[in-house]
Write an enzyme that holds these catalytic residues in place. Sequence first.
Site, PDB file in Angstrom:
ATOM      1  N   CYS A  30      -1.904  10.280  -7.411  1.00  0.00           N
ATOM      2  CA  CYS A  30      -0.531   9.889  -7.747  1.00  0.00           C
ATOM      3  C   CYS A  30      -0.059  10.541  -9.043  1.00  0.00           C
ATOM      4  CB  CYS A  30      -0.441   8.372  -7.864  1.00  0.00           C
ATOM      5  SG  CYS A  30       1.215   7.794  -8.281  1.00  0.00           S
ATOM      6  N   LYS A  50      -4.780  -1.668   0.730  1.00  0.00           N
ATOM      7  CA  LYS A  50      -4.365  -2.295  -0.519  1.00  0.00           C
ATOM      8  C   LYS A  50      -4.932  -3.704  -0.630  1.00  0.00           C
ATOM      9  CE  LYS A  50      -0.061   0.299  -0.247  1.00  0.00           C
ATOM     10  NZ  LYS A  50       1.391   0.243   0.031  1.00  0.00           N
ATOM     11  N   GLU A  73       6.417   0.745 -11.898  1.00  0.00           N
ATOM     12  CA  GLU A  73       7.280   1.917 -11.985  1.00  0.00           C
ATOM     13  C   GLU A  73       6.942   2.717 -13.241  1.00  0.00           C
ATOM     14  OE1 GLU A  73       9.601   3.269  -9.648  1.00  0.00           O
ATOM     15  OE2 GLU A  73       8.452   1.828  -8.479  1.00  0.00           O
TER      16      GLU A  73
END
Length: 229
Positions: free
Chosen positions: A14, A41, A66
């Site tokens: 990521c 997850k 975020e």
Amino acid sequence: MSVAGLTLVSHALCPYVQRAAIVLAEKEVPFERRDIDLARKPDWFLRVSPLGKTPVLLVGDEAIFESAVICEFLDDTTLPRLHPANALERARHRSWMEFGSNVLNLIGAFYNAPDEQTLQVRAADIRERLQQLEAALGSGPFFAGASFSIVDAVFGPVFRYFDVFDTIADFGFWDDLPKVRRWREALARRPSIQKAASPLYPALLMAFVVKRGSALSAMCREGAATSST
């Protein structure tokens, strides 16, 4: 204000996780990194990540999600400040952070392109964004000159993709872009950026691309077959 006892919930590939890791490293803030499998997850992760995405920064019992929000929180609470002091310049930097997210979207469209023609169109889209960056850059070595900023933390992971893409084929991304090339090279030498991804990152990214079933996947397989003969 300072923060302690931080955990960065992450995923190996990521780029948004890398942003947060870079900012933490630049500020020399100790943190634990906890990798998860996004294909499976865990329940605890879904409780702290409403969108089911990484990164998540755990600050004690609080969860911040975020990457842009995480970077802003870290800049508000720890030194050195990586955003400009001037409000207008700070807003400009935030705009270019969002621009970096747009480039990541284009990169995703590039490695998912279903055929050669679409792949070339997507490469041209990326090239156009790099040309816009060329026009925005100054004398370097970083986005804002001599000072490392969060914009640099955003683009370090962006440029890391091309370390792999450039080994597959020459897509003409860097032609006649001397400022962007110098910026990319300066970021690649930065310890915080080097350490933000696993040493296995290139192999993991290549394996990820091969599994996409895209035009770029086919090029990877063809290149592997040629090198083995």
